[in-house]
Design an enzyme around this catalytic site. Structure first.
Site, mmCIF file in Angstrom:
data_model
loop_
_atom_site.group_PDB
_atom_site.id
_atom_site.type_symbol
_atom_site.label_atom_id
_atom_site.label_comp_id
_atom_site.label_asym_id
_atom_site.label_seq_id
_atom_site.Cartn_x
_atom_site.Cartn_y
_atom_site.Cartn_z
ATOM 1 N N SER A 59 0.810 -1.217 0.000
ATOM 2 C CA SER A 59 0.000 0.000 0.000
ATOM 3 C C SER A 59 0.845 1.270 0.000
ATOM 4 O O SER A 59 0.389 2.318 -0.467
ATOM 5 C CB SER A 59 -0.941 0.008 1.210
ATOM 6 O OG SER A 59 -0.208 -0.081 2.419
ATOM 7 N N ASP A 208 -0.954 8.064 9.302
ATOM 8 C CA ASP A 208 -1.394 7.006 10.207
ATOM 9 C C ASP A 208 -0.214 6.240 10.779
ATOM 10 O O ASP A 208 -0.364 5.130 11.259
ATOM 11 C CB ASP A 208 -2.340 6.045 9.476
ATOM 12 C CG ASP A 208 -1.695 5.464 8.216
ATOM 13 O OD1 ASP A 208 -0.531 5.812 7.924
ATOM 14 O OD2 ASP A 208 -2.347 4.659 7.542
ATOM 15 N N HIS A 211 1.591 5.047 6.364
ATOM 16 C CA HIS A 211 1.557 5.493 4.972
ATOM 17 C C HIS A 211 2.022 6.937 4.865
ATOM 18 O O HIS A 211 1.448 7.808 5.532
ATOM 19 C CB HIS A 211 0.142 5.350 4.407
ATOM 20 C CG HIS A 211 -0.378 3.955 4.449
ATOM 21 N ND1 HIS A 211 -1.145 3.481 5.500
ATOM 22 C CD2 HIS A 211 -0.221 2.928 3.586
ATOM 23 C CE1 HIS A 211 -1.446 2.208 5.270
ATOM 24 N NE2 HIS A 211 -0.907 1.843 4.120
#
Length: 216
Positions: A59, A208, A211
């Site tokens: 991600s 967060d 990321h």
């Protein structure tokens, strides 16, 4: 007992222990991740081998299409870059998709690889197993793209403050550095750039604590 050589696991030598195979056994995914995989295969097909740089990862890599979009457009799109990131991928998932179309027809100059952070929190995965997983991905890239150089990034720090999982990642990174052969595989650890002097990760770097934000 003596530890296995780093490359041994990449060739499937795991002392016969099923647990050691967890991070190196190619594994497909379902749902949204599989749909993204199919999208990437189409993206690769449409690219027709024009990509000079490809980014492979989870991600954090996929995030170049989100928070990192403007940075990507400025620095990487002009370099004919291609994003091959899928959120929540582990090393075993990347191994599977590299064998099922994600590299077909590509001949980039460089692969930027960032993988392993999702393997870290699983308590069944030892640092050695994560190391073997990342190593197996590097080996797979070198096999599939023999004329391509690999820029292997160290696993980024995550969680807001010091924790056991960060320490686990650092142990893996120390061993990953040995894969740097000065020519075809280069290792770069930039994790310290995300951390304040007190050891914490600020939200303006990682929204967060995992990321990267646009600034990150």
């Amino acid at each position: 007992t003596c530890a296995l050589p780093i490359w041994a696991a990449a060739f499937g030598q795991t002392n016969g222990s099923p647990e050691l195979q967890r991070c190196i056994k190619p594994m497909p995914r379902e749902g949204r991740a599989y749909e993204r995989f199919l999208e990437l295969n189409q993206r690769v097909k449409d690219n027709e081998g024009k990509a000079a740089v490809i980014f492979v990862g989870d991600s954090i890599t996929e995030g170049w299409e989100g928070n990192g979009k403007q940075v990507w457009e400025k620095y990487y799109a002009p370099r004919h870059a291609l994003n091959l990131g899928i959120g929540s991928d582990h090393t075993q998932h990347v191994l599977w998709r590299l064998d099922h179309g994600n590299l077909d027809g590509l001949k980039p100059k460089v692969v930027v690889l960032l993988i392993g952070v999702n393997n870290i929190p699983d308590t069944n995965n030892t640092p050695r197993m994560v190391l073997e997983g990342v190593t197996a991905v590097v080996k797979k890239l070198r096999e599939k793209l023999p004329d391509t150089r690999v820029l292997l990034l160290g696993i980024f720090p995550f969680r807001e403050d010091f924790c056991e999982q960060r320490g686990k990642a650092l142990q893996v990174n120390q061993a990953l550095r040995t894969l740097d052969d000065g020519q075809w595989v280069r290792f770069l650890d930039i994790g310290y750039l995300f951390i304040q002097p007190d050891g914490k990760i600020p939200k303006d770097m990682m929204r967060d604590f995992l990321h990267p934000s646009p600034a990150g």
